[in-house]
Design a protein around this motif. Structure first.
Motif, PDB file in Angstrom:
ATOM      1  N   VAL A 442      60.721 -67.058   7.396  1.00  0.00           N
ATOM      2  CA  VAL A 442      61.450 -66.053   8.160  1.00  0.00           C
ATOM      3  C   VAL A 442      60.450 -65.353   9.067  1.00  0.00           C
ATOM      4  O   VAL A 442      59.244 -65.441   8.864  1.00  0.00           O
ATOM      5  N   THR A 467      58.053 -67.381  11.564  1.00  0.00           N
ATOM      6  CA  THR A 467      59.010 -68.130  10.764  1.00  0.00           C
ATOM      7  C   THR A 467      58.612 -69.605  10.727  1.00  0.00           C
ATOM      8  O   THR A 467      57.637 -70.030  11.346  1.00  0.00           O
ATOM      9  N   GLY A 475      68.739 -71.773   8.585  1.00  0.00           N
ATOM     10  CA  GLY A 475      68.528 -70.342   8.468  1.00  0.00           C
ATOM     11  C   GLY A 475      69.639 -69.537   9.105  1.00  0.00           C
ATOM     12  O   GLY A 475      70.641 -70.076   9.598  1.00  0.00           O
ATOM     13  N   TRP A 482      69.053 -59.075   4.141  1.00  0.00           N
ATOM     14  CA  TRP A 482      68.538 -58.391   5.331  1.00  0.00           C
ATOM     15  C   TRP A 482      68.546 -56.879   5.158  1.00  0.00           C
ATOM     16  O   TRP A 482      67.531 -56.195   5.356  1.00  0.00           O
ATOM     17  N   TYR A 495      63.240 -58.421  11.061  1.00  0.00           N
ATOM     18  CA  TYR A 495      63.476 -59.484  10.082  1.00  0.00           C
ATOM     19  C   TYR A 495      64.526 -60.415  10.663  1.00  0.00           C
ATOM     20  O   TYR A 495      65.621 -59.991  11.022  1.00  0.00           O
ATOM     21  N   GLY A 497      65.983 -64.646  10.085  1.00  0.00           N
ATOM     22  CA  GLY A 497      65.877 -65.794   9.198  1.00  0.00           C
ATOM     23  C   GLY A 497      66.009 -67.152   9.842  1.00  0.00           C
ATOM     24  O   GLY A 497      66.139 -68.156   9.144  1.00  0.00           O
TER      25      GLY A 497
END
Length: 546
Positions: A442, A467, A475, A482, A495, A497
């Motif tokens: 991530v 990531t 993802g 989150w 953040y 993913g």
């Protein structure tokens, strides 16, 4: 990892066995240990009785794995290729003979202005890989390179030298990448990275995975090809690791990125085995067997990466941590957080913290590498001190409980070691600390805090987490955890993913990070977008949206 799996601090006799295992041991060993013993009992290049192979007799293109360059210095470049006309065969399609390879370095893509040319020998002992260190070049220049073997010419690669020591460099753009599980998807982010205008790429680990790859390529779900059955097993022997690098390097997007930019590489765990720590394997196997496996993995890693002579492994040991400079703008201290670390506390994954993680005797880097890092900071005159390394450095609480679980494989499981690093940076007067990280599949952006449990404490630097290229499959922009992570970790500024990479532009006044993401990798052709951008000012650490 169980106590039965722990070697007694890598007793010298185990390391000696891994380096010098002889034919007598090979003849008496059994199973995987026998294969490993044979794998590491290889002669030094040029000392074997291999005859010279006439390159004009190579009937198929030997440059199937492309070209690469790495570790740019002010007056030197490192060029790499491997001869493998049949890359999915254990011998690469070549007999055990020495091959003369011609190389050229030019100022232009058409090779009209040659800067240097010469020959190198592709030794069968090193699986017909070639590492050419070209010295006495102009600093801060772009060059183009290619190889020839017989009637075959390699693709053209583009590389560059670093600026002179002490040069006042206005800017540098780097990319950071990590975690490219072939069986989890296509390497589409590399196709986009190949087109980016960057000076250098830092690969932060998990270049390959040791897990089996089935005939359909896992999540790639090939319908137009069938991979050989020899990939459908975990890598253990030297032959296994060599074949796995061949599989990965036949990916066209990975080849394109290597040809477009010089790479600076470091490993994490999967280049050898999941979650190993120093000489401690993941599972309960005899320590001498694991060190033999590690020796095979390390040798194949050096063979297939654009690395210089100081990184040539000695059995199960390989000096991978090293320092590069970009004039007075940046100092890069590339770490190895896998080879010298203490065993993980309380298990490898998410665990409740206990007193062991604060034990000052435990280390993430080993004492020698730690001293090297801190001493390097004391002598640094760079505007930005950048630390490319593997696992999450900042505190990362994994839930909202009063005592939250932490990852024991990351720096959270080695808090005393992290404290020494942060105290060392402060003592050295490092004002602009940036940590580059991979591993977690991530993208994160962290403020590095003096006290992670006190949001008001001083911010000491920035951590940029790249990531994965493919690991974790497609993802999601906002994974299920989150909100939890952002709430539990107020120093976490971003953040995401999805798969992709990050570019970082360093200037005298500020640094800018652009997180690049693709929506899918389980089928080819995904577009790329910028998920978020952040800046941090020189002398005033802390991330702000760009």
């Amino acid at each position: 990892m169980t106590p039965a799996a722990r070697p007694s601090q890598h007793a010298p006799e185990l390391r000696a066995a891994a380096r010098h295992i002889g034919r007598r041991r090979f003849l008496t060993a059994t199973g995987a240990a026998a294969a490993l013993a044979f794998a590491v009992n290889l002669p030094t290049a040029g000392t074997a009785a291999a005859a010279e192979l006439d390159a004009t007799r190579i009937t198929d293109d030997p440059f199937t794995l492309g070209v690469a360059s790495g570790d740019p210095l002010p007056g030197s470049v490192l060029l790499w290729t491997r001869l493998a006309p049949a890359p999915y065969q254990p011998d690469g399609g070549l007999p055990a003979g020495r091959v003369t390879v011609h190389w050229e370095l030019a100022h232009d893509e058409r090779f009209r202005r040659i800067a240097r040319r010469g020959t190198a020998t592709a030794h069968p002992e090193f699986h017909h890989t070639v590492h050419v260190e070209v010295d006495h070049l102009e600093a801060d220049r772009v060059f183009y390179y290619r190889f020839r073997a017989g009637r075959w010419t390699s693709p053209t690669g583009r590389t560059r030298t670093a600026p002179p020591p002490g040069a006042r460099v206005p800017a540098l753009t780097l990319a950071a990448v990590s975690c490219q599980a072939y069986h989890d998807g296509y390497f589409t982010p590399y196709a986009h990275l190949a087109a980016e205008d960057v000076d250098v790429v830092f690969h932060l680990g998990d270049y390959l995975y040791e897990y089996a790859v089935n005939s359909a390529g896992g999540a790639r779900n090939y319908t137009d090809r069938t991979l050989p059955a020899l990939f459908n097993r975990e890598t253990v022997t030297l032959e296994d690791y060599r074949l796995r690098y061949a599989l990965y390097k036949t990916d066209p997007d990975l080849r394109a990125a290597h040809a477009a930019h010089p790479f600076v590489v470091t490993w994490d765990d999967h280049e050898t085995e999941n979650n190993y720590a120093d000489g401690t394997p993941e599972n309960s196997v005899p320590p001498e067997e694991f060190l033999l496996r590690r020796a095979s993995a390390y040798r194949a890693y050096w063979e297939h990466q654009p690395l210089r002579r100081p990184q040539l492994p000695d059995g199960p040991d390989m000096r991978l941590y090293r320092r590069l400079h970009w004039g007075r703008l940046a100092q890069f201290d590339i770490l190895d957080t896998r080879q010298y670390r203490s065993d993980q506390a309380y298990g490898d994954g998410a665990q409740l913290p206990g007193p062991v993680i604060d034990d000052p005797a435990r280390t993430m880097t080993g004492a020698t590498q730690e001293r090297w890092l801190l001493d390097g900071w004391h002598s640094s005159r760079a505007r930005w001190n950048v630390v490319p390394q593997q696992v999450t450095f900042s505190q990362r609480k994994l839930d909202l409980n009063p005592v939250a679980k932490l990852s024991m494989d990351a720096w959270d499981g080695y808090r005393a070691s992290r404290r020494r690093i942060l105290d060392g940076a402060r003592a050295a007067g490092v004002d602009n600390l940036m940590v580059l990280t991979g591993d977690v599949h991530v993208a994160y952006a962290f403020d590095i805090k003096d006290d992670f449990d006190d949001p008001a404490s001083r911010t000491l630097g920035t951590e940029i987490v790249a990531t994965s290229i493919a690991s974790g499959k497609d993802g999601a922009e906002r994974p299920a955890n989150w909100n939890t992570y952002l709430t539990a970790n107020p120093h976490l500024r971003f953040y995401d993913g999805r798969r992709g990479y990050v570019t970082v532009t360093l200037e005298q006044r500020l640094a800018r990070a652009d997180f690049r993401a693709v929506p899918y990798v389980t089928r080819p052709g995904a577009p790329v977008t910028t998920a978020a951008s952040f800046v941090t000012e020189a002398g005033a650490p802390g991330l702000k949206p760009a």
